[in-house]
Design a protein around this motif. Structure first.
Motif, mmCIF file in Angstrom:
data_model
loop_
_atom_site.group_PDB
_atom_site.id
_atom_site.type_symbol
_atom_site.label_atom_id
_atom_site.label_comp_id
_atom_site.label_asym_id
_atom_site.label_seq_id
_atom_site.Cartn_x
_atom_site.Cartn_y
_atom_site.Cartn_z
ATOM 1 N N ALA A 54 19.180 66.361 84.687
ATOM 2 C CA ALA A 54 19.581 67.470 83.819
ATOM 3 C C ALA A 54 20.627 68.302 84.553
ATOM 4 O O ALA A 54 20.561 68.468 85.781
ATOM 5 N N ASP A 55 21.614 68.779 83.824
ATOM 6 C CA ASP A 55 22.684 69.570 84.432
ATOM 7 C C ASP A 55 22.105 70.881 84.975
ATOM 8 O O ASP A 55 21.424 71.616 84.255
ATOM 9 N N ASP A 56 22.383 71.154 86.238
ATOM 10 C CA ASP A 56 21.847 72.375 86.851
ATOM 11 C C ASP A 56 22.665 73.617 86.505
ATOM 12 O O ASP A 56 22.341 74.728 86.922
ATOM 13 N N GLY A 57 23.756 73.399 85.771
ATOM 14 C CA GLY A 57 24.563 74.531 85.334
ATOM 15 C C GLY A 57 25.602 74.987 86.341
ATOM 16 O O GLY A 57 26.439 75.850 86.035
ATOM 17 N N GLU A 58 25.566 74.409 87.547
ATOM 18 C CA GLU A 58 26.548 74.796 88.566
ATOM 19 C C GLU A 58 27.935 74.293 88.173
ATOM 20 O O GLU A 58 28.117 73.127 87.849
ATOM 21 N N SER A 67 36.767 71.669 86.033
ATOM 22 C CA SER A 67 35.363 71.412 86.361
ATOM 23 C C SER A 67 35.091 69.924 86.551
ATOM 24 O O SER A 67 35.552 69.087 85.769
ATOM 25 N N VAL A 68 34.311 69.612 87.580
ATOM 26 C CA VAL A 68 33.955 68.236 87.901
ATOM 27 C C VAL A 68 32.804 67.788 87.002
ATOM 28 O O VAL A 68 31.862 68.537 86.748
ATOM 29 N N MET A 69 32.884 66.536 86.522
ATOM 30 C CA MET A 69 31.803 65.969 85.723
ATOM 31 C C MET A 69 30.478 65.990 86.476
ATOM 32 O O MET A 69 30.450 65.851 87.694
#
Length: 260
Positions: A54-58, A67-69
């Protein structure tokens, strides 16, 4: 008689030393290759795990502010020279691609930790910009006897192989991309005064005239006709490795970004 025996003994000693030296070299080569494969497997695992998490939002950004994937965040934080990841499914070509603007060949003999490694890593020519749609992205990789890096690029010499591997995946840090193979051919590093087509003179942003010259010549040199002719404005991906058909030989595969 004694002198002859002495010569024979010396010759035998030299042979033993040479044999031992070769054995040590081969053992070191094997151990280094195994270590490199393990380190690359760890990078691949980190990429795959990051893609599933899950994406940590960082918000990890490059120097350009983009922004990096998600799947490349952790890898980029380990080494910001990472510019993308190249894959040819069904082959061993599945590697990070590096770029160092101040020293294009920095990763020629360096690993992801920037340590000495004869295998090196695939790297993008310093003149190239992955976000420039009129750029010819030229990526170089070693042709290792172990089959690592771009050794299997030469498999594109076979039209049968091409038919089963028409697509090259080259993700940037920002998006997933696919390219379709246009041409595959043998070339070499020529002398400066030789009046021949030199593919290596066309990395990075190229004009329409340069683009047309490049496409015309790569298709002429290609081992077979893929039926694909790129048009100006379609980004190209050129992959290069050493070949041994001649001195300073090269094998080159050119692909174009797939149309959406």
């Amino acid at each position: 008689m004694k002198k002859k025996k002495w010569i024979i003994n010396i010759a035998m000693l030299v042979c033993v030393l040479v044999f031992a030296g070769c054995g040590i070299y081969l053992l070191k080569y094997y151990m280094d290759t195994k270590q490199t494969k393990n380190e690359l497997a760890e990078l691949t695992e980190l990429k795959n795990e990051s893609a599933e998490e899950a994406d940590d939002g960082e918000n990890v950004q490059t120097a350009t502010g983009k922004s990096v994937m998600k799947k490349y965040k952790k890898l980029y934080k380990k080494n910001s020279d990472l510019i993308g990841w190249i894959t040819v499914k069904g082959t061993e070509i599945d590697y990070p691609v590096m770029q160092t603007p101040k020293d294009s060949e920095f990763y020629l003999h360096k690993n992801y930790k920037k340590e000495e490694d004869v295998n090196g890593l695939p790297f993008l020519d310093a003149k190239c910009d992955t976000e420039d749609k009129e750029s010819n992205l030229m990526v170089y990789g070693h042709h290792m006897k172990s089959g690592m890096m771009f050794a299997h690029l030469v498999d594109y010499d076979s039209q049968d192989f091409y038919k089963k591997h028409k697509t090259v995946i080259f993700d940037t840090l920002y998006e997933e991309r696919e390219y379709e193979v246009v041409a595959a051919f043998y070339s070499q590093v020529y002398k400066e005064d030789e009046k021949v087509f030199k593919y290596y003179n066309y990395p990075g942003h190229i004009s329409k005239k340069q683009f047309n010259t490049y496409v015309k010549n790569i298709k002429k040199l290609s081992r077979y006709d893929t039926g694909i002719t790129p048009e100006y404005g379609e980004q190209l991906l050129t992959m290069v490795t050493c070949a041994y058909q001649t001195e300073d030989g090269r094998f080159v595969v050119v692909a174009r970004r797939k149309r959406r």
